[in-house]
Design an enzyme around this catalytic site. Structure first.
Site, PDB file in Angstrom:
ATOM      1  N   ASP A 351     -26.850  56.547 150.157  1.00 13.82           N
ATOM      2  CA  ASP A 351     -26.991  56.992 151.398  1.00 13.82           C
ATOM      3  C   ASP A 351     -26.192  56.412 152.707  1.00 13.82           C
ATOM      4  OD1 ASP A 351     -28.609  54.655 151.729  1.00 13.82           O
ATOM      5  OD2 ASP A 351     -30.345  55.725 151.605  1.00 13.82           O
ATOM      6  N   HIS A 355     -23.594  58.389 154.822  1.00 10.42           N
ATOM      7  CA  HIS A 355     -23.782  58.463 156.223  1.00 10.42           C
ATOM      8  C   HIS A 355     -22.512  58.315 156.967  1.00 10.42           C
ATOM      9  CE1 HIS A 355     -25.474  57.374 160.095  1.00 10.42           C
ATOM     10  NE2 HIS A 355     -24.326  56.362 160.225  1.00 10.42           N
ATOM     11  N   GLU A 356     -21.573  57.210 156.512  1.00 11.53           N
ATOM     12  CA  GLU A 356     -20.679  56.900 157.102  1.00 11.53           C
ATOM     13  C   GLU A 356     -19.555  57.677 156.913  1.00 11.53           C
ATOM     14  OE1 GLU A 356     -20.119  54.662 159.308  1.00 11.53           O
ATOM     15  OE2 GLU A 356     -22.200  53.723 158.931  1.00 11.53           O
ATOM     16  N   GLU A 379     -25.208  60.544 165.031  1.00  3.85           N
ATOM     17  CA  GLU A 379     -25.823  59.534 164.067  1.00  3.85           C
ATOM     18  C   GLU A 379     -26.877  60.342 163.062  1.00  3.85           C
ATOM     19  OE1 GLU A 379     -25.718  56.355 162.855  1.00  3.85           O
ATOM     20  OE2 GLU A 379     -23.862  56.595 163.790  1.00  3.85           O
ATOM     21  N   ASP A 390     -27.818  61.359 148.378  1.00  2.00           N
ATOM     22  CA  ASP A 390     -28.323  60.210 147.738  1.00  2.00           C
ATOM     23  C   ASP A 390     -29.535  60.853 147.236  1.00  2.00           C
ATOM     24  OD1 ASP A 390     -29.005  57.756 146.594  1.00  2.00           O
ATOM     25  OD2 ASP A 390     -30.151  57.330 148.719  1.00  2.00           O
ATOM     26  N   GLU A 408     -32.248  51.730 151.902  1.00  2.93           N
ATOM     27  CA  GLU A 408     -33.512  51.030 151.219  1.00  2.93           C
ATOM     28  C   GLU A 408     -33.048  50.059 149.892  1.00  2.93           C
ATOM     29  OE1 GLU A 408     -33.220  55.074 149.199  1.00  2.93           O
ATOM     30  OE2 GLU A 408     -32.824  54.235 150.976  1.00  2.93           O
ATOM     31  N   HIS A 447     -28.035  54.990 168.175  1.00  5.33           N
ATOM     32  CA  HIS A 447     -28.879  54.798 167.093  1.00  5.33           C
ATOM     33  C   HIS A 447     -30.250  54.471 167.461  1.00  5.33           C
ATOM     34  CE1 HIS A 447     -24.822  52.975 165.685  1.00  5.33           C
ATOM     35  NE2 HIS A 447     -25.043  53.242 164.691  1.00  5.33           N
TER      36      HIS A 447
END
Length: 859
Positions: A351, A355-356, A379, A390, A408, A447
């Site tokens: 994930d 995300h990136e 973000e 994911d 996680e 963020h």
């Protein structure tokens, strides 16, 4: 829409139909079929007399899902790009949809000229001068300059200057766009362009020991490389998935840069382990392939740029050889840090990779500006798609509470819920969780506030078919969002995309409920509260500075809509009367004001009639009257940090060609005196009061030295405080009754002491000890003869406690108490008379200058 803009869009569409235009740098423009091009006329006629500017458009992207086509156009003015101005033309079957506005986005009426008075090289120097930390400035480089137009008022012609380097204060790589006024040389705005994940870590053998399939390449020498040519991007456009190993280089060497000797991860066989496992290369390479497959299969998108461009990852970066537990997208590639502790390299969780890399999709579509609410949406959308990748690959049920966790799986032993960087199921709302910060902190909360919006998106994915939800969010991103959108705009974009995709009434109601549940609705900002009194509403200067003393405050602001050059304003800090402008409206850049309650001093920059650089320190009574020139330069010198006490004024000057920041002081009509004339010695953090000048002397030789100094204005004698052979970081001197106070951080871990000594250098002691439970984290300090005010924050928190808060204590020591219980950013502040404090408060999302005459005490 005006005839001129309609004609400009039609011209762009006609050119698109005839040939592929070229958009800004190295981005090949899309082509439209003649049917799509002709349908633009219908779409534009549908909008009628929309007020907007002209000047032409160039294509950025064409998105089509078979039935619908959206053309994204960049507005030009005089051939220059207009920052954040995208027009989105929506077509269905080649024609406009009468049920909704076929042209959305943001475009502007502009009339500013396009001839720069400030040369590009001078703009680069001004951008470097805007870096307040001297070590950061010394190592920064200009990576590019281009003329652009900011859509403020009639338009502001600017140089968009790219900077790259290492931010020594944050210990993070720095890539920053600084917008320098091309007529005056003043900095109009700046923001960081690196988009970070939070801390985290990753066939061969993945970092958690599982075996993953990898697509690799056998080179001419017979070795195997992490080069993936198996996917359609290779046959479509020659794009590859490439994973490189930095082999311990510092991460800032890859911030917008790419050392040419960086090598692909290579092994003797097609089975990768060892270094490829520990560095996170296996996870990064596999994860990039999963991200490509997700966007390709779900949306038909060919890579991050939508055009089959290569997807590049770099693993194994460090911080001076030590672990760098982070990752970032620099606009062209992924960069992952090396870690060998509890947290794995960030590529070890899919994930985070998703995300990136989704930042790359965002960059190549709506390009949401990485500031404030638009940055938090940037973000949030990256969080959403990262988790979607994911969850789909792992087969996690959307009803599983863990489905919303990001990062996680990065910890070796810590439980997933405790290890996660963010939780899209955290339930945060604007009313109980919005952290109102300005761009001084986390680029305005990109963020800190992201899970409010991403939480709403994730609730939508849980409420309706996930694949359908993905298509709604993707269509909103690529066809309805524009660079400077707010949360409310983002909601409107998602709702428009849902209508366009034909979602049922029940599904659209679920979308509305999700946003309502997270407090995202028009006008939500007005439902927050504060315990302070507003002195000056809605500061709009992106480089705002303020000060207060003697019952008066000063602040910079840039007009009601941020569409004017900064003006210095002053008013009474008890709120009586109205604020009035002190600086002239002369087309020059006025900033950095300070006051003693009677006089205002500030800096000004611009160009003379014969285009020579000009800078000055100016002074004027708070009651008005003539403006006095205290210091002036015509050689590129920049002035900063002026302070005043009666007829004594001090300031710093960044002088060419040495670019050293030296301290000067002038008493009345006497000539200015150089306080730091020695070669290499510099100064900062000034305070002047009662015949003394306090400052921090900076010696950049060796490991750098920062030590407080008190300069006697009558004799010229200097008293040095706390000079040690080892590095000690001191800053923020305050001259008070009987002695000097300052901030000291001996081990540079952010936790500091508030120090105090007599003016003769004796009696050095800590009012708040560095190792104590109450030691402030990354504090700033100000004060008067009786009271000290300082900021602190919880260095381990990302919520409200992680934002700067103000405390107050007696100047000779004693208990500290909270100045205000406001939950937002209080990091920019000034101590006034007695207990009164003035600060820039971000609680409501609007940067107001506020005050309290007495502290709140306990919160």
């Amino acid at each position: 829409m005006s005839r001129t803009m309609r004609g400009a869009l039609l011209a762009a569409a006609g050119a698109l139909a005839a040939t592929a235009l070229t958009a800004p740098p190295a981005h090949a423009g899309p082509t439209l079929t003649p049917l799509e091009a002709s349908a633009l006329d219908t779409a534009l006629a549908h909008v009628g007399a929309r007020a907007t500017g002209s000047g032409g458009f160039i294509p950025l992207d064409v998105v089509s899902d078979g039935a619908d086509t959206t053309v994204r156009l960049q507005q030009l003015h005089g051939g220059l790009p207009v920052f954040g101005a995208h027009a989105l033309v929506h077509l269905t079957g080649g024609a406009a949809d009468d049920e909704q506005d076929p042209v959305t986005g943001r475009t502007y009426d502009l009339g500013v000229g396009t001839s720069a008075r400030v040369p590009a090289e001078a703009a680069g120097r001004k951008a470097l001068d805007s870096l307040t930390d001297l070590r950061t400035r010394a190592g920064a480089t200009v990576t590019g300059t281009e003329l652009a137009v900011l859509p403020l008022g009639d338009g502001v012609l600017v140089w968009r200057v790219g900077l790259s380097g290492l931010d020594h204060e944050k210990r993070l790589p720095m890539m920053r766009d600084v917008f320098v006024d091309a007529l005056t040389g003043g900095v109009r705005m700046s923001y960081d362009t690196i988009e970070f994940a939070g801390p985290a870590e990753g066939t061969g053998v993945a970092h958690d020991g599982t075996t993953l399939p990898l697509e690799v390449y056998r080179n001419d020498a017979g070795a195997f490389e992490t080069r993936d040519r198996s996917r359609p991007m290779w046959t479509d456009a020659g794009g590859e998935i490439l994973t490189y190993d930095a082999e311990g280089r510092n991460y800032w060497e890859y911030s917008g840069l790419f050392p040419p000797d960086t090598k692909l991860v290579t092994g003797p066989t097609s089975d990768f382990g060892g270094r490829a496992t520990e560095s996170g290369a296996v996870d990064a390479h596999w994860g990039a392939g999963q991200v490509y497959d997700y966007y390709r299969s779900r949306f038909g998108r060919d890579g991050l740029d939508g055009e089959g461009g290569s997807m590049i990852s770099v693993v194994g970066t460090t911080y001076f050889g030590r672990p760098f537990v982070n990752a970032f997208w620099d606009g062209t590639k992924m960069v992952y840090g090396w870690s060998n502790g509890e947290i794995r390299p960030l590529s070890a969780d899919l994930d985070v990779v998703g995300h990136e890399m989704s930042h790359g999709v965002i960059t190549n579509s709506a390009d949401l500006v990485y500031i404030g609410q638009s940055g938090a949406m940037n973000e949030a959308v990256a969080d959403y798609f990262g988790n979607a990748v994911d969850v789909d690959v792992s087969g996690t049920d959307m009803a599983d509470p863990a489905s919303g966790l990001l990062g996680e799986d990065l910890c070796r032993t810590t439980a997933p819920a405790e290890c996660a960087l963010r939780d899209l199921n955290d339930g945060r709302t604007t009313l109980d969780g919005f952290l109102g910060v300005n761009i001084r902190t986390d680029s305005g909360g990109v963020h800190l506030n992201s899970t409010i919006f991403s939480g709403a998106l994730w609730d939508i994915r849980q409420a309706i078919d996930p694949a359908k939800a993905d298509k709604v969010v993707y269509k909103a991103l690529t066809e309805y969002m524009t660079p400077t959108d707010t949360f409310s705009d983002g909601r409107a974009a998602v709702e428009a995309a849902a209508r366009k995709l034909g979602l049922s009434r029940a599904e659209r109601a679920a979308i509305s409920r999700a946003f309502d549940a997270h407090g995202v609705y028009p006008g939500w900002e007005g439902d927050l509260g504060v315990d302070s009194d507003v002195l000056f509403e809605a500061v709009t200067d992106r480089s705002v500075t303020l000060d207060a003393a003697g019952g008066a405050y000063v602040v910079t602001s840039s007009g009601e809509q941020g569409d004017a050059y900064p003006t210095i304003w002053t008013g009474r800090s008890d709120g009586r009367g109205k604020a009035r402008a002190v600086s002239p409206d002369d087309g020059r850049y006025h900033s950095a004001p300070s006051t003693d309650g009677e006089t205002v001093v500030w800096t000004a920059e611009g160009y003379t009639d014969d285009d020579q650089p000009w800078a000055a320190v100016l002074a004027r009574s708070v009651k008005g009257g003539p403006i006095r020139t205290v210091a002036e330069a015509f050689d590129g010198t920049s002035f900063a940090s002026p302070v005043v006490d009666g007829d004594t004024i001090a300031w710093t000057a960044s002088e060419v060609p040495a670019f050293e920041t030296n301290v000067y002081v002038r008493a009345g009509a006497a000539k200015a005196v150089a306080v730091t004339p020695e070669a290499g010695i510099q100064g900062s953090w000034l305070d002047v009061r009662g015949g003394r000048l306090g400052y921090v002397e900076i010696d950049p030789s060796g490991d750098w030295s920062y030590r407080p100094v008190v300069y006697d204005l009558a004799t010229g004698a200097k008293t040095y405080f706390e000079h040690r052979p080892e590095f000690v970081y001191n800053k923020d001197v305050v001259l008070g009754a009987g002695g000097l106070s300052w901030v000291q951080d001996t081990d540079v871990d952010g936790y500091a002491a508030i120090m105090r000594a007599k003016y003769d250098g004796s009696g050095v002691r800590a009012l708040v000890a560095e190792g104590s439970a109450g030691a402030p984290f990354q504090p700033a300090l100000d004060g008067n003869d009786l009271w000290l005010t300082y900021s602190t924050r919880d260095g381990s928190a990302t919520g409200n406690a992680g934002l700067p808060k103000l405390l107050q204590m007696p100047v000779l020591g004693g208990p500290s108490w909270r100045v205000s219980c406001n939950r937002g950013d209080q990091g920019l502040f000034a101590a006034d008379v007695f207990l009164r404090v003035v600060w820039l408060d971000g609680t409501t999302g609007i940067s107001d200058v506020v005050t309290r005459g007495t502290p709140a005490g306990r919160c």
